[in-house]
Design a protein around this motif. Structure first.
Motif: not given
Length: 218
Positions: A5-13, A38-43
């Motif tokens: 899990x990766x956060x882009x421009x954000x943190x992932x709690x 792969x999980x990418x979370x973008x804000x």
């Protein structure tokens, strides 16, 4: 199955990480020998896109083709649900293709179907039914956290801004296989090396259900 899990421009709690692990662990029941997801979370900071402010991209790696899905919503939980639904649909399509090609109902290839068309510039897509998925023995799931610095994509002082670079290993493949893998990753184009001509080629989606092909003569 590993989950990165990766956060882009954000943190992932941690709460969301646990939710992702629980939801994606069910993929073992329908996926074929999954190695990693792969999980990418973008804000999205744009206030005009509040209804699509959270984007989740899922990329599944296995011994077969890479399968990808993404979705955006007002919150990351809803985006994860939408992306997972797309991923499951593509997994079922891949499972159906394996069953068809291993049996006696092998479909005619796109190249063979259009061989007799003079001057044809487009290739009709072949619809594929989506039957029930095969059962696969569940495997252990490991979750890895990868945080990306928030300033990793700062605007440079001059010149064009390159926001992402990717390098993929390329095995020569047929046009029919390239179309199939393009559908699995959900893109409108797919870059590949043609197995017959050895040319770098791009197959792309046109209006309706047609496709076009561009080849580079090097």
């Amino acid at each position: 199955m590993d989950i990165v899990i990766k956060g882009r421009h954000t943190t992932v709690p941690e709460r969301f990480r646990s939710h992702v692990a629980e939801k994606l662990s069910k993929l073992d029941k329908i996926a074929h020998k999954v190695i990693r997801v792969d999980v990418e979370v973008t804000a999205e900071a744009n206030p005009r896109q509040t209804d699509r402010s959270e984007r989740v991209e899922l990329t599944l790696h296995s011994k077969g083709p890479v399968i990808r899905a993404e979705a955006a919503a007002a919150d990351r939980y809803a985006a994860l649900d939408l992306a997972t639904d797309k991923l499951v649909a593509r997994l079922r399509k891949a499972a159906d293709r394996r069953r068809v090609h291993r049996g006696s109902r092998t479909p005619i290839s796109v190249a063979a179907a259009t061989a007799g068309l003079d001057g044809a510039s487009t290739i009709p897509a072949q619809p594929t039914p989506a039957p029930a998925p095969p059962a696969v023995t569940p495997a252990a799931t490991a979750v890895t956290a990868v945080e990306e610095p928030l300033d990793a994509y700062a605007v440079p002082d001059s010149g064009p801004m390159v926001v992402r670079e990717k390098t993929h290993r390329a095995e020569p493949m047929t046009l029919d296989q390239a179309l199939y893998e393009m559908e699995l990753v959900g893109h409108d184009f797919y870059l590949y090396v043609d197995a017959e001509s050895k040319m770098p080629s791009v197959v792309y989606r046109r209006r309706g259900y047609d496709y076009g092909v561009i080849r580079l003569d090097v």
